[in-house]
Design an enzyme around this catalytic site. Structure first.
Site, PDB file in Angstrom:
ATOM      1  N   CYS A   1      -5.927   1.646   6.040  1.00 26.47           N
ATOM      2  CA  CYS A   1      -6.773   0.299   6.225  1.00 26.47           C
ATOM      3  C   CYS A   1      -6.347  -0.252   8.051  1.00 26.47           C
ATOM      4  O   CYS A   1      -4.646   0.392   8.254  1.00 26.47           O
ATOM      5  CB  CYS A   1      -6.904  -0.402   4.933  1.00 26.47           C
TER       6      CYS A   1
ATOM      7  N   HIS B   1       0.523  -1.108   0.065  1.00 26.65           N
ATOM      8  CA  HIS B   1      -0.158   0.024   0.072  1.00 26.65           C
ATOM      9  C   HIS B   1       1.252   1.263   0.236  1.00 26.65           C
ATOM     10  O   HIS B   1       1.624   0.791  -0.138  1.00 26.65           O
ATOM     11  CB  HIS B   1      -1.152   0.086   1.063  1.00 26.65           C
TER      12      HIS B   1
ATOM     13  N   CYS C   1      -2.140  -0.769   7.320  1.00 22.27           N
ATOM     14  CA  CYS C   1      -1.067   0.080   7.357  1.00 22.27           C
ATOM     15  C   CYS C   1      -1.594   1.592   8.491  1.00 22.27           C
ATOM     16  O   CYS C   1      -0.558   1.664   9.409  1.00 22.27           O
ATOM     17  CB  CYS C   1      -1.409   1.354   6.595  1.00 22.27           C
TER      18      CYS C   1
ATOM     19  N   GLU D   1       1.560   3.585   1.756  1.00 20.33           N
ATOM     20  CA  GLU D   1       1.633   4.066   3.458  1.00 20.33           C
ATOM     21  C   GLU D   1       2.847   2.870   3.545  1.00 20.33           C
ATOM     22  O   GLU D   1       3.804   3.742   4.458  1.00 20.33           O
ATOM     23  CB  GLU D   1       0.682   3.949   4.322  1.00 20.33           C
TER      24      GLU D   1
END
Length: 159
Positions: free
Chosen positions: A73, A43, A76, A45
């Protein structure tokens, strides 16, 4: 949002992130790459924090702020807690998997050993519109591909 656009150009969900220290120095940046890298943890992040940790040569990224176009999420948010990021600022709220206040709030959970300051909704409309346009286009592409498949498989009418 230019980092989110980089993700979108790869066919990824358009999410971008940048992490800066308290002086404003960029420590790392990232954009979504789970599809192209075959890595479900890639992701925006995650990629930004990994870059920042390499830059600092330390797995802790204290005294830093992560800016991201979509609410983190749970994966993360957990990363942000473990890496000791001080603050997260995000654009669009994620009412399906958001873990910085929408669905749950791992970033400020009192049982965890680190909590982050959270500011959500910064440039929310622009971030949400980019995400919505991406998913709308993706649905249209899937529908067109399905129609094309059905047209090829459909027997020709008798003449």
């Amino acid at each position: 949002m230019s980092l989110a656009t980089r993700a979108e150009q790869l066919g990824e969900v358009p999410v971008g992130a940048v992490i800066v220290d308290n002086t404003g120095q960029v420590l790392g940046e990232g954009w979504n790459t789970p599809i192209t890298s075959h890595d479900p943890s890639a992701h925006a992040e995650m990629n930004a924090v990994r870059a920042a940790a390499r830059f600092r040569e330390n797995y802790r990224v204290i005294d830093s702020t992560l800016y991201v176009t979509l609410e983190p999420c749970p994966m993360c948010a957990g990363l942000l807690v473990h890496s000791r990021v001080s603050r997260v600022v995000f654009g669009a709220f994620d009412n399906k998997t958001g873990a910085a206040g929408s669905v749950m709030n791992l970033t400020a959970h009192p049982e965890l050993n680190h909590q982050l300051k959270v500011t959500g909704g910064v440039l929310a409309t622009a971030c949400a519109e980019q995400l919505s346009a991406f998913f709308k286009r993706r649905r249209e592409e899937i529908k067109a591909a399905k129609q094309a498949r059905n047209a090829v498989m459909k027997p020709a009418p008798d003449q």
